[in-house]
Write a protein that holds these residues in place. Sequence first.
Motif, short mmCIF file in Angstrom:
data_model
loop_
_atom_site.label_atom_id
_atom_site.label_comp_id
_atom_site.label_asym_id
_atom_site.label_seq_id
_atom_site.Cartn_x
_atom_site.Cartn_y
_atom_site.Cartn_z
N GLU A 1 0.81 -1.26 0.27
CA GLU A 1 -0.65 -0.16 0.31
C GLU A 1 0.71 1.25 -0.15
OE1 GLU A 1 -3.29 0.34 -0.36
OE2 GLU A 1 -3.94 -1.36 -0.19
N TYR B 1 -8.19 -6.11 -5.46
CA TYR B 1 -7.65 -7.65 -4.64
C TYR B 1 -8.58 -8.24 -4.77
CZ TYR B 1 -9.56 -4.98 -1.33
OH TYR B 1 -10.62 -3.91 -0.50
N ALA C 1 -11.58 -3.80 -4.36
CA ALA C 1 -12.57 -2.60 -4.17
C ALA C 1 -12.72 -1.71 -5.11
CB ALA C 1 -12.56 -2.44 -2.93
N ARG D 1 -14.35 4.62 3.10
CA ARG D 1 -12.73 4.74 3.96
C ARG D 1 -12.80 6.38 4.30
NH1 ARG D 1 -12.78 3.07 -1.11
NH2 ARG D 1 -11.43 0.36 -1.66
N ARG E 1 -7.16 3.78 2.89
CA ARG E 1 -7.45 2.68 2.77
C ARG E 1 -7.04 1.36 4.04
NH1 ARG E 1 -7.34 0.84 -2.38
NH2 ARG E 1 -6.31 -0.77 -2.15
N1 GLY Z 1 -7.78 -1.93 2.06
C1 GLY Z 1 -7.97 -2.13 1.09
C2 GLY Z 1 -9.17 -0.94 0.54
O1 GLY Z 1 -9.50 -0.40 1.26
O2 GLY Z 1 -9.74 -0.75 -0.20
#
Ligand code: GLY
Length: 390
Positions: free
Chosen positions: A54, A257, A270, A313, A339
Amino acid sequence: MSSPDVIVVGGGIMGCTVAWRLARAGLSVCVLERSVPGAEASTAAAGILGPMMEAEEVGPALRLGLRSAELYTQLAAELRAEHALEIGHRVTGLLRVALESEAGGETELEAHAARLRGSGLAATRDVALLSGEEARRREPSLAPEVCMALELPGEGQVDPRLLLPALSMAGERDGVRFVTDSVVREVLVRAGRAQGVRLDAGPLHAAHVVVAAGSWTSVVPGVPLAAATIAPVKGQVMRTHARPRLLERVVFGAGGYLVPRAAGDVLVGATTEHVGFARGVTLAGLAELITIATRVAPRLQSCPVLDHWAGFRPGTPDGLPLVGPTPVEHLWLASGHYRNGILLAPVTAEILVAQLLGQPLGVREDDASALDPRRFAATTETPQTPESAP
Ligand code: GLY
């Protein structure tokens, strides 16, 4: 209700982790949650622990992410040993794949590998670039179109649907008081210092207030931020199931993913949508997720769609969270993790507890400073309520 030492606003991953750690440090803590713990983004998250995947550069996000991933190993062991609770913590490794049809995919992977290796961080020692064939030897379900992969063996996952109940349960057992269906109308401020919060039932006073309200943090009256500082970025996720298991590792590719759970479920994520607080799963969202899944691992085409959901998020203008003090004394923030909320929760709690108690930080001073909420503070927005009047 008696006055606790600390009020935590929000019972998501940040609120639960910070509250539990503060209680373990000997403080009385009350978590105010407008729904139930983990009702929003925390449970919607896929639970990827992917600091090297990330982080876009070598800096605070990478170092803090690596520290937090380490803390998860301790946290999982602690929850198991002391509370017999499992959180689905697995260091499965992660592959970031490039597809033949994607222009520049291989170059991006090479640059990513070079950046990580150049960081000099011990965790990057095992980073490897694989050919398509090597990647398929690790994960035979990967598409023939996969032509290169970046292997990050130290990355992994937790299961937020186990983690959130585990954290709130452990917190409760260690004395945290959770008040659900509790809407915080305002942080009460007097003479530049937080006094507590105003609920529908009246004021609740405390020596400290920590706001950990995710995408809603900067709209809580009394929080000294412009309302749009922390803004929702919607992500839709789909769950399918493969038997026998199709994947072992977390796989990033085709703009999304795949996260394989131990029992055969595969989460597909996502979307990244700037649509305010518009809730719900859309056909366009599902179409995007199906494309990601079937391009990366075509055998998923015959798997059933078991569930789908969406979450918000908490995005910030510079991509870094807001953790630490505000210009209002004794008012703290733990929010804006975009994220990486699940990943960064343990290190966030470690930093915030140390700051609140005036103890040494477990991380580099400059890394903690990079998260200081005062970089966005709008001191003029503190409301003039009777409590905030001199
Ligand atoms: N952590 C991955 C996302 O927020 O899609």
